[in-house]
Design an enzyme around this catalytic site. Structure first.
Site, mmCIF file in Angstrom:
data_model
loop_
_atom_site.group_PDB
_atom_site.id
_atom_site.type_symbol
_atom_site.label_atom_id
_atom_site.label_comp_id
_atom_site.label_asym_id
_atom_site.label_seq_id
_atom_site.Cartn_x
_atom_site.Cartn_y
_atom_site.Cartn_z
ATOM 1 N N TYR A 127 0.858 -1.193 0.000
ATOM 2 C CA TYR A 127 0.000 0.000 0.000
ATOM 3 C C TYR A 127 0.883 1.228 0.000
ATOM 4 C CZ TYR A 127 -3.384 3.510 1.629
ATOM 5 O OH TYR A 127 -4.181 4.628 1.749
ATOM 6 N N ASP A 162 9.309 2.592 -0.039
ATOM 7 C CA ASP A 162 8.282 3.268 0.731
ATOM 8 C C ASP A 162 8.443 2.835 2.186
ATOM 9 O OD1 ASP A 162 6.083 4.291 1.983
ATOM 10 O OD2 ASP A 162 4.619 3.577 0.517
ATOM 11 N N LYS A 176 4.271 8.626 9.124
ATOM 12 C CA LYS A 176 4.027 8.010 10.437
ATOM 13 C C LYS A 176 5.072 8.415 11.498
ATOM 14 C CE LYS A 176 0.838 4.820 8.428
ATOM 15 N NZ LYS A 176 0.842 4.195 7.140
HETATM 16 C C1 LIG Z 1 0.263 4.631 5.774
HETATM 17 C C2 LIG Z 1 1.021 4.403 4.533
HETATM 18 C C3 LIG Z 1 0.999 5.293 3.452
HETATM 19 C C4 LIG Z 1 0.044 6.459 3.396
HETATM 20 O O1 LIG Z 1 0.275 7.369 4.417
HETATM 21 P P1 LIG Z 1 -0.920 8.370 4.851
HETATM 22 O O2 LIG Z 1 -0.269 9.286 5.829
HETATM 23 O O3 LIG Z 1 -1.989 7.513 5.428
HETATM 24 O O4 LIG Z 1 -1.367 9.070 3.615
HETATM 25 C C5 LIG Z 1 1.863 5.090 2.402
HETATM 26 N N1 LIG Z 1 2.697 4.030 2.382
HETATM 27 C C6 LIG Z 1 2.737 3.145 3.391
HETATM 28 C C7 LIG Z 1 3.706 2.027 3.337
HETATM 29 C C8 LIG Z 1 1.884 3.279 4.481
HETATM 30 O O5 LIG Z 1 1.888 2.365 5.451
#
Ligand SMILES: *Cc1c(COP(=O)(O)O)cnc(C)c1O
Length: 441
Positions: free
Chosen positions: A153, A248, A276
Site C-alpha cells: 500500500y 516506501d 508516520k
Molecule cells: C500509511 C502508509 C501510506 C500512506 O500514508 P498516509 O499518511 O496515510 O497518507 C503510504 N505508504 C505506506 C507504506 C503506508 O503504510
C-alpha cells in the site's frame, strides 16, 4: 459477526451515540474507512484520550493499544516531552507560510540517518510523499511507467490504487471507483518475491519504466517479510535499466531501525518515502533522494510540488523530539527486546491455539496471521473462516481491554511505552480470546 446483540453490549452508550451522529455528517461515520469496523462487525469505539500504552474511550474504558495510530506513535500516546515541545512551538505560532528552523533540523536528522539520502522535502501525509516521489522519479528518468507490488500500500493517489490483473497480466485495473483506467494505464503490478516476473517485465518494458516502488518490509496486507535476495534483485534490475528504486518506508522508516530497511539490508534505494513515525503523531510525510534526483523539484527544477502546511513548525517539533528520544534512549534496541519477549510469551499460547494462528514479527511490528501454514511472502487472501475468527478474536480482545487493528490484514505496533506487564496482559487476553473465537466458529 452475526451476533449483533453481543456487539451492541460491547460498544458503550456514548460511543454508540457519537457514531450515530457521525454517520449523519461524515460518510460512514469515519474519516478513514478501516476505523468503521466493517471488517470485524459492530461499531467503532470513540476515543477520549491516550496516555502511554493506553487508549481511553468516551465511555471510560481503557484499552492496551497495539494500533498506535497505525504506527505513527512509536513512543506511545501523549509522551510528555513531545507534548511539551509541541506546546512550546504552538505558543510561537502554528504556521508561517515561510521557512522555519525546525524543518532544517528534521531534514538534517533524516538525511543523516538514512543511507544515500541527501535531501528530503516535507509534506503532510504518506500519500503525498509517495505521490511526489513518483512525480520526481518520472521527471528524473524522463519515463512514465511505474511498477508496484500486489499487497503493498502506498496511499490513495490515483495511479497507485491499482489491483493486480488476472493471471500473468501485469496491467493493473483501478482498485477504486473514481479512478479512470487511463490513470492506471502507466502502472504495472507484480507479485512480491517473484524474480522471474520482475525480469520478464523489465525484458519487455524496461526502457519505459521510471520507477519501482515497494514497501521493503510490506506491512499493509499482513506482514510479508521479504527475502534480502529479492530486494537485491530489484536494486540490480532497476539500476541496469535506468529505473529508480523507491523504498516506501512510511511504516518501516525510523521504526525498524534508524536507517529503516535500507540500513537493515544494506540495500540503498534511489529514493525513499517517510511518514508516520517522523511526525511524532502529527501529519507529516517526507520524500527524498540524492541531490541530483531532488534537483528536479521546483524552485530549482521544473517539477512542481508544494504545500501550505508543509514543514509545519508544530509538526516538526513533534517529529524532532520523537527522533531525538529514539536515538538518545537507544529505543530501537528496546523495541526489538520487547518484540522478542512478546514472541516468547505468545509461542506456547499460539502452539496450543484451537485454530491456526501464528506471529509474524519484525522489531516492534507484528502480525497475528490466521493463515494455515507458513507465513506468506506474497499477498494471500485469508479464508472466510479465518476472517470470521479474526472478527470474533477482535471483539473478545476489545472486551478484555486490548485494542487490535480492526482487520485481519492489518499489523500491530508496539510502542516504547510498553513494559513486560503489558506483554503479559496482552498474552493473557489473547489466550482467553482465542478460546472465545474458536467457540463462535
Ligand atoms: C500509511 C502508509 C501510506 C500512506 O500514508 P498516509 O499518511 O496515510 O497518507 C503510504 N505508504 C505506506 C507504506 C503506508 O503504510
Amino acid at each position: 459477526m452475526n451476533d449483533e446483540h453481543a456487539l451492541a453490549a460491547v460498544t458503550g452508550a456514548r460511543s454508540s451515540e457519537l457514531y450515530a451522529r457521525a454517520c449523519r455528517v461524515i460518510p460512514g461515520g469515519v474519516n478513514s474507512p478501516v476505523r468503521a469496523f466493517r471488517a470485524v462487525g459492530g461499531t467503532p469505539v470513540f476515543i477520549e484520550r491516550g496516555a502511554g500504552q493506553h487508549l481511553y474511550d468516551v465511555d471510560g474504558r481503557r484499552y492496551l493499544d497495539v494500533v498506535n495510530s497505525w504506527g505513527a506513535l512509536i513512543l506511545g500516546h501523549a509522551h510528555p516531552a513531545v507534548v511539551e515541545a509541541m506546546s512550546q512551538a504552538c505558543r510561537k505560532g502554528t504556521t508561517f507560510g515561510a521557512p522555519c528552523p525546525g524543518e532544517v533540523e528534521l531534514a538534517e536528522r533524516i538525511t543523516a540517518a538514512y543511507p544515500g539520502l541527501e535531501q528530503v522535502r516535507f509534506v503532510s501525509s504518506g500519500t503525498e510523499a509517495v505521490m511526489s516521489a513518483i512525480r520526481v522519479a518520472r521527471a528524473a528518468s524522463g519515463r512514465d511507467l511505474i511498477v508496484k507490488f500486489a499487497g503493498c500500500y502506498h496511499g490513495h493517489a490515483d495511479h497507485l490504487l491499482v489491483a493486480a490483473g488476472s493471471g500473468l497480466a501485469t496491467f493493473g485495473r483501478p482498485s477504486s471507483a473514481g479512478v479512470p483506467a487511463a490513470f492506471v494505464a502507466a502502472t504495472r503490478v507484480l507479485p512480491l518475491d517473484d524474480e522471474e516476473a520482475l525480469q520478464a517485465l523489465f525484458a519487455a518494458e524496461g526502457d519505459r519504466i521510471a520507477a519501482v516502488i515497494i514497501e521493503p518490509t510490506p506491512a499493509n496486507h499482513g506482514l510479508l517479510l521479504q527475502r534480502r535476495a529479492f530486494l537485491e534483485a530489484l536494486a540490480q534490475t532497476t539500476a541496469r535499466h535506468g529505473a529508480l528504486l523507491i523504498f516506501d518506508e512510511v511504516i518501516s522508516g525510523f521504526r525498524l531501525a534508524r536507517g529503516g530497511v535500507a540500513e537493515l539490508t544494506g540495500i540503498t534505494p534511489d529514493m525513499a518515502t517517510f511518514g508516520k513515525v517522523i511526525g511524532g503523531g502529527m501529519p507529516v510525510g517526507a520524500f527524498g533522494g540524492s541531490r541530483r534526483v531532488m534537483a528536479h523539484l521546483a524552485p530549482d527544477g521544473d517539477t512542481y510540488q508544494a504545500g501550505t502546511l508543509s514543514g509545519n513548525p508544530v509538526a516538526m517539533a513533534a517529529g524532532l523530539t520523537t527522533l531525538n528520544l529514539l536515538t538518545a534512549g537507544a529505543l530501537w534496541q528496546r523495541l526489538e527486546t520487547l518484540g522478542v519477549a512478546l514472541e516468547k510469551k505468545l509461542a506456547p499460547i499460539l502452539a496450543q491455539a484451537p485454530f491456526p494462528v501464528s506471529l509474524v514479527r519484525a522489531g516492534s511490528l507484528f502480525w497475528l496471521s490466521l493463515h494455515a501454514g507458513d507465513a506468506p511472502r506474497r499477498a494471500a487472501t485469508l479464508e472466510p473462516k479465518a476472517l470470521q475468527r479474526f472478527a470474533a478474536l477482535f471483539h473478545a480482545m476489545l472486551a478484555r481491554g486490548v485494542y487490535l487493528p480492526p482487520s485481519a490484514y492489518e499489523v500491530c505496533f508496539l510502542s516504547a511505552s510498553f513494559g513486560e506487564q503489558d506483554l503479559a496482559y496482552f498474552a493473557d487476553a489473547l489466550e482467553e480470546s482465542l478460546l472465545v473465537a474458536s467457540k463462535g466458529s
